[in-house]
Write an enzyme that holds these catalytic residues in place. Structure first.
Site, PDB file in Angstrom:
ATOM      1  N   ASP A  59       0.867  -1.187   0.000  1.00 54.91           N
ATOM      2  CA  ASP A  59       0.000   0.000   0.000  1.00 54.91           C
ATOM      3  C   ASP A  59       0.897   1.227   0.000  1.00 54.91           C
ATOM      4  O   ASP A  59       1.818   1.329   0.815  1.00 54.91           O
ATOM      5  CB  ASP A  59      -0.910   0.006   1.237  1.00 54.91           C
ATOM      6  N   LYS A  83       0.461   3.345   5.535  1.00 59.41           N
ATOM      7  CA  LYS A  83      -0.462   2.285   5.956  1.00 59.41           C
ATOM      8  C   LYS A  83       0.221   0.927   6.051  1.00 59.41           C
ATOM      9  O   LYS A  83      -0.049   0.149   6.972  1.00 59.41           O
ATOM     10  CB  LYS A  83      -1.643   2.196   4.982  1.00 59.41           C
ATOM     11  N   ASP A 127      -9.166  -0.613  -4.038  1.00 57.79           N
ATOM     12  CA  ASP A 127     -10.435   0.110  -4.181  1.00 57.79           C
ATOM     13  C   ASP A 127     -10.643   0.689  -5.579  1.00 57.79           C
ATOM     14  O   ASP A 127     -11.390   1.645  -5.747  1.00 57.79           O
ATOM     15  CB  ASP A 127     -10.514   1.242  -3.145  1.00 57.79           C
ATOM     16  N   CYS A 186     -15.092   5.162  -1.498  1.00 63.71           N
ATOM     17  CA  CYS A 186     -15.650   5.476  -0.182  1.00 63.71           C
ATOM     18  C   CYS A 186     -15.602   6.971   0.112  1.00 63.71           C
ATOM     19  O   CYS A 186     -16.458   7.500   0.817  1.00 63.71           O
ATOM     20  CB  CYS A 186     -14.878   4.720   0.902  1.00 63.71           C
TER      21      CYS A 186
END
Length: 264
Positions: A59, A83, A127, A186
């Protein structure tokens, strides 16, 4: 396994389907997790606690305050931290006996293929469609099973793409790379916090089943969850022999010879 491991994983060992042999498969496995966010958090939690011997988190993002509503690998004190490294810190606290690799990078196709080839199972916890298709291409090329999950608003989905089996579809059979899909995230659409926990945990379960050869995986099926009504739907996925990613991989010798004769 040593005495400490026998005690730590005793609840797995008590299960006839796992036993010592299955737990040893977990300990000897390498899971590659793409994304250390909402889905990657619970998936990594359970793979680490289950004793998967090597976990690689990929990530390139940093922890944001808005992530903490659902990304349970991270803490308020780590806002602004990478992250992958934050996830490594958490997982090492859960299980210091396994190896956690944190890669803070945006991987290109070549690098992704290199990482996938080192893994026994890949969990797509990203995502966006571009990354999902890149991960799928690498898994097909390397012959490594892929556990794919997604969640937005109150809707979740999970599937396993195991192209080691000739009849199994790949992600591109379900979502063709040349087809237009609305990219929803999101940050603009929102997401119900426990939903990513449900889907990510199921990804961990499917990955463990793949590694140990337990039961029947979701290969060839897509599970859809409507968390508003908490209703699941199951859809069978057929492989596409004309798929631009895995189609050639599934051509049988007899079919290949017929095609060759037809083209001469």
């Amino acid at each position: 396994m040593n005495d400490h491991q026998l005690l730590r994983y005793s609840r797995h060992i008590l299960l006839d389907e796992i036993d010592i042999q299955g737990q040893e498969k977990f300990l000897g496995a390498h899971a590659l997790i793409i994304g250390a966010g909402g889905l990657g958090s619970p998936a990594a939690f359970y793979l680490a606690s289950a004793g998967v011997g090597r976990i690689t988190l990929v990530d390139n993002d940093t922890v944001d305050l808005t992530n903490l509503q659902r990304q349970i690998l991270h803490t308020t004190e780590r806002v602004g931290h990478a992250k992958a490294k934050s996830g490594k810190q958490t997982l090492e606290q859960i299980n210091p006996t396994i190896e956690i690799n944190a890669l803070v990078e945006r991987v290109d196709d070549e690098r992704l293929l290199e990482l996938v080839r080192q893994a026994d199972v890949v969990l797509d916890c990203c995502d966006n469609f571009k990354t999902r298709h890149a991960v799928n291409r690498a898994c097909v090329a390397a012959g490594v099973p892929l556990v794919s999950g997604a969640a937005i608003r109150f809707d979740g989905q999970i599937a396993v793409f195991d192209t080691r089996k000739d009849e199994a579809p790949c992600y591109a059979c379900l979502f063709p790379p040349d087809q237009e899909f609305e990219e929803v995230q999101c940050s603009t659409m929102g997401v119900f916090a426990p939903l990513v926990g449900i889907v990510g945990t199921m990804q961990a379960a499917e990955a463990l089943k793949v590694v140990a050869g337990i039961g029947e995986t979701l290969a060839g099926r897509l599970l859809l969850l409507d968390a508003r009504s908490m209703e699941w739907s199951s859809i069978k996925i057929a492989r596409n022999t004309a798929c631009p990613v895995c189609g050639e991989r599934h051509v049988t010798p007899s079919h290949a010879s017929q095609e060759s004769a037809a083209n001469t």
